[in-house]
Design an enzyme around this catalytic site. Structure first.
Site, mmCIF file in Angstrom:
data_model
loop_
_atom_site.group_PDB
_atom_site.id
_atom_site.type_symbol
_atom_site.label_atom_id
_atom_site.label_comp_id
_atom_site.label_asym_id
_atom_site.label_seq_id
_atom_site.Cartn_x
_atom_site.Cartn_y
_atom_site.Cartn_z
ATOM 1 N N ARG A 1 18.264 47.728 99.850
ATOM 2 C CA ARG A 1 19.398 47.146 99.116
ATOM 3 C C ARG A 1 20.173 46.267 100.092
ATOM 4 O O ARG A 1 20.733 46.767 101.070
ATOM 5 C CB ARG A 1 20.320 48.237 98.554
ATOM 6 C CG ARG A 1 21.655 47.687 98.088
ATOM 7 C CD ARG A 1 22.534 48.682 97.366
ATOM 8 N NE ARG A 1 22.043 48.937 96.028
ATOM 9 C CZ ARG A 1 22.779 49.459 95.038
ATOM 10 N NH1 ARG A 1 24.048 49.780 95.255
ATOM 11 N NH2 ARG A 1 22.273 49.665 93.847
ATOM 12 N N HIS B 1 18.102 43.307 90.144
ATOM 13 C CA HIS B 1 18.261 44.772 90.266
ATOM 14 C C HIS B 1 17.207 45.420 89.349
ATOM 15 O O HIS B 1 17.517 46.021 88.325
ATOM 16 C CB HIS B 1 19.675 45.171 89.853
ATOM 17 C CG HIS B 1 20.059 46.560 90.255
ATOM 18 N ND1 HIS B 1 19.237 47.399 90.987
ATOM 19 C CD2 HIS B 1 21.198 47.280 90.021
ATOM 20 C CE1 HIS B 1 19.853 48.548 91.190
ATOM 21 N NE2 HIS B 1 21.036 48.513 90.611
ATOM 22 N N GLN C 1 17.237 49.153 88.035
ATOM 23 C CA GLN C 1 18.208 49.411 86.974
ATOM 24 C C GLN C 1 17.590 49.160 85.604
ATOM 25 O O GLN C 1 17.800 49.924 84.660
ATOM 26 C CB GLN C 1 19.436 48.500 87.169
ATOM 27 C CG GLN C 1 20.519 48.735 86.147
ATOM 28 C CD GLN C 1 21.109 50.137 86.265
ATOM 29 O OE1 GLN C 1 21.494 50.559 87.332
ATOM 30 N NE2 GLN C 1 21.165 50.865 85.155
ATOM 31 N N ASP D 1 28.433 44.382 82.864
ATOM 32 C CA ASP D 1 28.468 44.850 84.257
ATOM 33 C C ASP D 1 29.787 44.368 84.848
ATOM 34 O O ASP D 1 30.493 43.553 84.232
ATOM 35 C CB ASP D 1 27.250 44.273 85.022
ATOM 36 C CG ASP D 1 27.142 44.784 86.462
ATOM 37 O OD1 ASP D 1 27.799 45.789 86.790
ATOM 38 O OD2 ASP D 1 26.411 44.151 87.256
ATOM 39 N N CYS E 1 25.406 49.454 83.940
ATOM 40 C CA CYS E 1 24.670 50.051 85.069
ATOM 41 C C CYS E 1 25.557 50.966 85.915
ATOM 42 O O CYS E 1 25.035 51.825 86.623
ATOM 43 C CB CYS E 1 24.051 48.961 85.929
ATOM 44 S SG CYS E 1 25.262 47.895 86.738
ATOM 45 N N ARG F 1 17.766 56.624 86.037
ATOM 46 C CA ARG F 1 17.388 56.024 87.314
ATOM 47 C C ARG F 1 16.442 56.974 88.055
ATOM 48 O O ARG F 1 15.481 56.539 88.689
ATOM 49 C CB ARG F 1 18.638 55.757 88.177
ATOM 50 C CG ARG F 1 19.595 54.715 87.626
ATOM 51 C CD ARG F 1 19.005 53.321 87.646
ATOM 52 N NE ARG F 1 18.584 52.931 88.970
ATOM 53 C CZ ARG F 1 19.388 52.410 89.904
ATOM 54 N NH1 ARG F 1 20.647 52.172 89.631
ATOM 55 N NH2 ARG F 1 18.916 52.072 91.103
#
Ligand code: CP
Ligand code: NVA
Length: 298
Positions: A101, A128, A131, A216, A256, A284
């Site tokens: 990340r 991402h 996700q 988001d 998310c 996840r």
């Protein structure tokens, strides 16, 4: 050949469907005797904060009998400018997979080029993908096949939005995006999804009759200096009860996380009956366990 997962489109539609189905199977069975990763390790490089990504990968590796190493980039030699290519060559001789990340999709691509083991994007400035595996599992879990359905993305055309665009093409749903001027998703990523994705002129237009509403944060990690400007620019893009009423009565709400109640979403929506954000967060774990199984078997 080593398979990497740097963006959602690294999977074919059939592979993506297989990973989601497997994720749901892992979730239903909760079989703690299934331990395919005994003796295996996942190196997890973080140069940004995380709760869900770190805990889901770490917990997933443990459930599978393996081990995850949390490597904050600041306390590794990466933080003292050891080249990413050298780091990739070293880690991939010691570990069975690498999750990273950071800001840079280009650095992740370079890491993959020098790694003997799968490299997984745990979030970059551009994508991402992990996700979206969890999101697609959650949508299927609650509403069945999403093919032919409509999702609305309300807010920033950011990394999660880019992965959602690729999901639309991969899973066969329509995606309508409402983003303020100057905050639209990358034009090349939009174009690559063809007819599956369209840009709308406002939140209401995107939300009308949608099966799924997604948003988001308006200020992603690394953009904190722009917070005040963004708060002003995103006025009118909050997912609130009035916006949810425009969608289908059985529409779901996803985010998310982490969320900012009163900014991109009202408390009444995220804590309301249509919200599936806790399942989305839990998934996840299952989706990434399925992904690890897939990549390590490849
Ligand atoms: N959604 C997500 O990636 O959460 P974290 O930043 O907590 O990992
Ligand atoms: N767009 C957000 C997602 C956090 C999981 C960010 O990049 O900060």
């Amino acid at each position: 050949m080593t398979r990497h997962f740097l963006q959602l489109s690294d999977l074919s539609p059939a592979e993506a469907a297989r990973v989601i189905a497997r994720a749901q199977q892992l979730k239903s069975s909760r079989d703690i005797m299934h331990r395919p990763f005994v003796g295996k390790t996942l190196a997890m490089i973080f140069s940004k904060n995380s709760t869900r990504t770190r805990v889901s990968f770490e917990s997933g590796m443990a459930r599978f009998g393996g081990h995850a190493l949390f490597l904050h980039s600041g306390v590794t030699q990466l933080g003292r400018d050891e080249p990413i290519a050298d780091t990739a060559r070293v880690l991939s001789r010691m570990c069975d997979a690498i999750m990273i990340r950071n800001d840079s999709q280009a650095d992740q691509t370079e890491m993959a080029a020098y790694s003997r083991v799968p490299v997984i994007n745990g979030l970059s400035d551009l994508h991402h993908p992990c996700q979206l595996l969890a999101d697609m599992q959650t949508w299927a879990e609650h509403r069945g096949d999403c093919a032919g359905k409509t999702a609305a993305w309300i807010g920033d055309g950011n990394n999660v939005c880019h992965s959602m665009i690729q999901a639309a093409e991969l899973f066969g749903f329509r995606l309508r995006i409402a983003a303020p001027k100057g905050y639209e998703p990358d034009a090349g990523i939009v174009a690559s999804a063809g007819d599956a994705v369209s840009l709308c002129s406002g939140a209401a237009e995107a939300a009308r009759d949608a099966d799924l509403i997604v948003t988001d944060t308006w200020t992603s990690m690394g953009q904190e200096a722009e917070t005040q400007r963004r708060l002003a620019a995103f006025c009118g893009y909050q997912v609130d009860d009035a916006l949810m009423k425009l969608a289908r009565p059985d529409a779901l709400f996803m985010h998310c996380l982490p969320a900012h109640r009163g900014e991109e979403v009202s408390a009444s929506v995220i804590d309301g009956a249509q919200s599936v954000v806790w399942d989305e967060a839990e998934n996840r774990l299952w989706a990434q366990m399925a992904l690890l199984e897939f990549l390590l078997a490849a």
